[in-house]
Design a protein around this motif. Sequence first.
Motif, PDB file in Angstrom:
ATOM      1  N   GLY A   6       0.425  -0.888  -0.090  1.00  0.00           N
ATOM      2  CA  GLY A   6       0.172   0.010   0.019  1.00  0.00           C
ATOM      3  C   GLY A   6       0.590   1.391   0.170  1.00  0.00           C
ATOM      4  N   ILE A   7       0.435   1.920  -0.560  1.00  0.00           N
ATOM      5  CA  ILE A   7       0.681   3.357  -0.966  1.00  0.00           C
ATOM      6  C   ILE A   7      -0.017   4.662   0.154  1.00  0.00           C
ATOM      7  CG2 ILE A   7       1.615   5.989  -2.143  1.00  0.00           C
ATOM      8  CD1 ILE A   7       2.609   3.193  -3.643  1.00  0.00           C
ATOM      9  N   PHE A   8       0.913   5.618   1.043  1.00  0.00           N
ATOM     10  CA  PHE A   8       0.197   6.170   1.668  1.00  0.00           C
ATOM     11  C   PHE A   8       0.424   7.946   1.205  1.00  0.00           C
ATOM     12  CE2 PHE A   8      -1.637   9.383   4.962  1.00  0.00           C
ATOM     13  CZ  PHE A   8      -2.349   8.604   5.487  1.00  0.00           C
ATOM     14  N   CYS A   9      -0.280   9.100   0.932  1.00  0.00           N
ATOM     15  CA  CYS A   9      -0.057  10.164   0.491  1.00  0.00           C
ATOM     16  C   CYS A   9       0.000  10.487   1.466  1.00  0.00           C
ATOM     17  CB  CYS A   9      -0.391  10.804  -0.913  1.00  0.00           C
ATOM     18  SG  CYS A   9      -0.233  11.987  -1.549  1.00  0.00           S
ATOM     19  N   SER A  10       0.550  11.561   2.509  1.00  0.00           N
ATOM     20  CA  SER A  10       0.261  11.900   3.311  1.00  0.00           C
ATOM     21  C   SER A  10       0.267  13.914   3.176  1.00  0.00           C
ATOM     22  CB  SER A  10       1.063  11.998   3.840  1.00  0.00           C
ATOM     23  OG  SER A  10       0.724  12.568   5.564  1.00  0.00           O
ATOM     24  N   PHE A  11      -0.577  14.530   3.360  1.00  0.00           N
ATOM     25  CA  PHE A  11      -0.594  16.018   2.700  1.00  0.00           C
ATOM     26  C   PHE A  11      -0.755  16.879   4.020  1.00  0.00           C
ATOM     27  CE2 PHE A  11      -2.300  15.106  -1.352  1.00  0.00           C
ATOM     28  CZ  PHE A  11      -1.252  15.444  -2.257  1.00  0.00           C
ATOM     29  N   PHE A  44       5.635  -0.923   1.873  1.00  0.00           N
ATOM     30  CA  PHE A  44       4.892   0.232   2.048  1.00  0.00           C
ATOM     31  C   PHE A  44       5.641   1.484   1.203  1.00  0.00           C
ATOM     32  CE2 PHE A  44       4.592   3.477   4.758  1.00  0.00           C
ATOM     33  CZ  PHE A  44       3.094   4.376   5.314  1.00  0.00           C
ATOM     34  N   LEU A  45       5.012   2.398   0.961  1.00  0.00           N
ATOM     35  CA  LEU A  45       5.335   3.568   0.719  1.00  0.00           C
ATOM     36  C   LEU A  45       5.382   5.105   0.813  1.00  0.00           C
ATOM     37  CD1 LEU A  45       7.421   3.437  -2.644  1.00  0.00           C
ATOM     38  CD2 LEU A  45       6.744   5.259  -2.198  1.00  0.00           C
ATOM     39  N   LEU A  46       5.818   5.919   1.192  1.00  0.00           N
ATOM     40  CA  LEU A  46       5.324   6.858   1.729  1.00  0.00           C
ATOM     41  C   LEU A  46       5.489   7.907   1.056  1.00  0.00           C
ATOM     42  CD1 LEU A  46       3.108   7.937   5.369  1.00  0.00           C
ATOM     43  CD2 LEU A  46       5.076   9.887   4.588  1.00  0.00           C
ATOM     44  N   LEU A  47       4.132   8.585   0.602  1.00  0.00           N
ATOM     45  CA  LEU A  47       5.067  10.061   0.273  1.00  0.00           C
ATOM     46  C   LEU A  47       4.334  11.212   0.671  1.00  0.00           C
ATOM     47  CD1 LEU A  47       3.306   9.996  -4.227  1.00  0.00           C
ATOM     48  CD2 LEU A  47       5.903   9.295  -2.943  1.00  0.00           C
ATOM     49  N   ASP A  48       5.380  12.086   0.715  1.00  0.00           N
ATOM     50  CA  ASP A  48       5.072  12.481   2.558  1.00  0.00           C
ATOM     51  C   ASP A  48       5.358  14.311   1.061  1.00  0.00           C
ATOM     52  OD1 ASP A  48       5.966  14.800   4.131  1.00  0.00           O
ATOM     53  OD2 ASP A  48       7.326  13.788   4.846  1.00  0.00           O
ATOM     54  N   ALA A  57       1.017  16.048 -12.700  1.00  0.00           N
ATOM     55  CA  ALA A  57       2.065  16.007 -11.899  1.00  0.00           C
ATOM     56  C   ALA A  57       2.354  14.671 -10.867  1.00  0.00           C
ATOM     57  CB  ALA A  57       3.132  16.511 -11.654  1.00  0.00           C
ATOM     58  N   LEU A  58       1.207  15.267  -9.642  1.00  0.00           N
ATOM     59  CA  LEU A  58       0.789  14.116  -8.927  1.00  0.00           C
ATOM     60  C   LEU A  58       0.110  13.189  -9.255  1.00  0.00           C
ATOM     61  CD1 LEU A  58       0.222  14.004  -5.472  1.00  0.00           C
ATOM     62  CD2 LEU A  58      -2.057  14.765  -5.951  1.00  0.00           C
ATOM     63  N   THR A  59      -0.452  12.396  -9.951  1.00  0.00           N
ATOM     64  CA  THR A  59      -0.855  11.743 -10.173  1.00  0.00           C
ATOM     65  C   THR A  59       0.169  10.434 -10.800  1.00  0.00           C
ATOM     66  OG1 THR A  59      -1.524  12.497 -12.401  1.00  0.00           O
ATOM     67  CG2 THR A  59      -3.403  11.808 -10.552  1.00  0.00           C
ATOM     68  N   LYS A  60       1.598  11.553 -11.746  1.00  0.00           N
ATOM     69  CA  LYS A  60       2.194  10.974 -12.166  1.00  0.00           C
ATOM     70  C   LYS A  60       3.625  10.005 -11.263  1.00  0.00           C
ATOM     71  CE  LYS A  60       6.487  11.496 -15.286  1.00  0.00           C
ATOM     72  NZ  LYS A  60       6.623  11.885 -14.618  1.00  0.00           N
ATOM     73  N   ARG A  61       3.126  10.951 -10.009  1.00  0.00           N
ATOM     74  CA  ARG A  61       4.160  10.901  -9.114  1.00  0.00           C
ATOM     75  C   ARG A  61       3.041   9.499  -8.015  1.00  0.00           C
ATOM     76  NH1 ARG A  61       7.483  13.915  -5.532  1.00  0.00           N
ATOM     77  NH2 ARG A  61       7.668  13.194  -3.225  1.00  0.00           N
ATOM     78  N   LEU A  62       2.337   9.262  -7.787  1.00  0.00           N
ATOM     79  CA  LEU A  62       1.361   8.463  -7.541  1.00  0.00           C
ATOM     80  C   LEU A  62       1.781   7.172  -8.363  1.00  0.00           C
ATOM     81  CD1 LEU A  62      -2.131   9.845  -6.767  1.00  0.00           C
ATOM     82  CD2 LEU A  62      -0.410   9.329  -4.945  1.00  0.00           C
ATOM     83  N   ILE A  66      -6.994   7.172 -11.065  1.00  0.00           N
ATOM     84  CA  ILE A  66      -6.567   6.618 -10.234  1.00  0.00           C
ATOM     85  C   ILE A  66      -7.621   5.698 -10.268  1.00  0.00           C
ATOM     86  CG2 ILE A  66      -7.310   6.258  -7.632  1.00  0.00           C
ATOM     87  CD1 ILE A  66      -5.332   8.058  -7.789  1.00  0.00           C
ATOM     88  N   ARG A  67      -7.921   4.945 -11.800  1.00  0.00           N
ATOM     89  CA  ARG A  67      -9.034   3.580 -10.721  1.00  0.00           C
ATOM     90  C   ARG A  67      -8.594   3.324 -11.889  1.00  0.00           C
ATOM     91  NH1 ARG A  67     -15.246   2.510 -12.532  1.00  0.00           N
ATOM     92  NH2 ARG A  67     -14.793   0.608 -12.232  1.00  0.00           N
ATOM     93  N   ARG A  68      -7.783   4.363 -13.355  1.00  0.00           N
ATOM     94  CA  ARG A  68      -6.976   3.481 -14.033  1.00  0.00           C
ATOM     95  C   ARG A  68      -5.223   2.596 -13.630  1.00  0.00           C
ATOM     96  NH1 ARG A  68      -6.817   6.947 -18.424  1.00  0.00           N
ATOM     97  NH2 ARG A  68      -8.738   8.482 -18.039  1.00  0.00           N
ATOM     98  N   PHE A  69      -5.283   2.994 -12.592  1.00  0.00           N
ATOM     99  CA  PHE A  69      -3.975   2.389 -11.918  1.00  0.00           C
ATOM    100  C   PHE A  69      -4.784   0.967 -11.089  1.00  0.00           C
ATOM    101  CE2 PHE A  69      -2.594   7.387 -10.816  1.00  0.00           C
ATOM    102  CZ  PHE A  69      -2.144   7.445 -12.006  1.00  0.00           C
ATOM    103  N   GLY A  70      -5.813   0.992 -10.938  1.00  0.00           N
ATOM    104  CA  GLY A  70      -5.987  -0.397 -10.524  1.00  0.00           C
ATOM    105  C   GLY A  70      -5.560  -0.848  -8.644  1.00  0.00           C
ATOM    106  N   VAL A  71      -5.768   0.457  -7.838  1.00  0.00           N
ATOM    107  CA  VAL A  71      -5.609   0.386  -6.726  1.00  0.00           C
ATOM    108  C   VAL A  71      -7.046   0.565  -5.987  1.00  0.00           C
ATOM    109  CG1 VAL A  71      -3.313   0.652  -6.476  1.00  0.00           C
ATOM    110  CG2 VAL A  71      -4.943   3.189  -6.597  1.00  0.00           C
ATOM    111  N   THR A  72      -7.678   0.168  -5.051  1.00  0.00           N
ATOM    112  CA  THR A  72      -8.684   0.212  -3.743  1.00  0.00           C
ATOM    113  C   THR A  72      -7.867   1.357  -3.185  1.00  0.00           C
ATOM    114  OG1 THR A  72      -9.662  -1.871  -4.684  1.00  0.00           O
ATOM    115  CG2 THR A  72     -10.271  -0.933  -2.213  1.00  0.00           C
ATOM    116  N   SER A  73      -8.378   2.537  -3.318  1.00  0.00           N
ATOM    117  CA  SER A  73      -8.303   3.873  -2.951  1.00  0.00           C
ATOM    118  C   SER A  73      -9.606   4.400  -1.696  1.00  0.00           C
ATOM    119  CB  SER A  73      -7.749   4.484  -3.140  1.00  0.00           C
ATOM    120  OG  SER A  73      -8.958   5.271  -3.943  1.00  0.00           O
ATOM    121  N   LEU A  74      -8.572   4.733  -0.077  1.00  0.00           N
ATOM    122  CA  LEU A  74      -9.352   5.542   0.192  1.00  0.00           C
ATOM    123  C   LEU A  74      -8.924   6.713   0.431  1.00  0.00           C
ATOM    124  CD1 LEU A  74      -9.534   3.537   3.676  1.00  0.00           C
ATOM    125  CD2 LEU A  74     -11.151   4.187   2.424  1.00  0.00           C
TER     126      LEU A  74
END
Length: 240
Positions: free
Chosen positions: A56-61, A88-92, A115-120, A161-169
Amino acid sequence: MELPLTKTGIVGLDQLLGGGIPVGWSTILSGEPGAGKTCLSVGFLVQGIKEYNEPGIFCSFNESKKELFLTQLAFGYDLQKYEAEKQFLLLDLSYGRALGDGQLALQQYKLDLPALTKRLKEAIDSINAKRLVIDPLTIISLLFDDIREIRYNMFRFFDVIRRFGVTSLAIAETQGEDVYSVEEFLAAGIIRLYNERSGAKRQRGIEIIKMRGVNHKRGIFPFSITNQGIIVSPDVEMPS
Ligand SMILES: Nc1ncnc2c1ncn2[C@@H]1O[C@H](COP(=O)(O)OP(=O)(O)OP(=O)(O)O)[C@@H](O)[C@H]1O
Ligand SMILES: [Mg+2]
């Protein structure tokens, strides 16, 4: 054909959800300050790693990596260990908190929405992630001035995000019980957390407001935050 579901793995929550969250879709997790949004969403990632072998990836603002690693230890979530194991990977991107403005926050990282979606996407690919959390998504709506632009860009964001194939919260910071944000209308599901006051006491509650394609339980159910994360009681309805 049955809708495939991602089990959250959070005690009691999958029963409320009638199985889980539709695979590959985005669900909004909303609530007021301190409602338990971050704790629940990290629990979703940790259970994914521990029980279902889903990185899982956690993108934290909001919280910096250092803060988050520390605060989540209170719930027994050893994120540093999962990071070392490449689960696990955290985008800080927590600089935004100080500025309180999406535009400035992302500019600081030379990021716009594409650019954010590219990073994700890069982050997802790097560990073959199946689960994603964006905490909070609300910051993205601060990038745009009017409601039409917010709606259009949120729609596109969900689509990508949907096309990335991840289930997201995706976390939405709410200002009141019956106020819904644009992202809540667009997302496939909404999970709402409450911290209701009655006299001098507060009771935590959780409600599935919608989950497209899923026969979920309706109503508000109690939950507690413990040193092992969130525990939902799916068989007890909150006193009205
Ligand atoms: N070990 C623990 N046991 C029980 N409750 C705890 C524990 N550690 C923290 N808490 C509670 O959990 C809350 C934190 O929840 P969390 O950070 O997930 O909320 P949030 O909805 O993300 O808040 P914010 O809107 O500020 O980001 C704390 O305010 C505290 O009440
Ligand atoms: Mg939080």
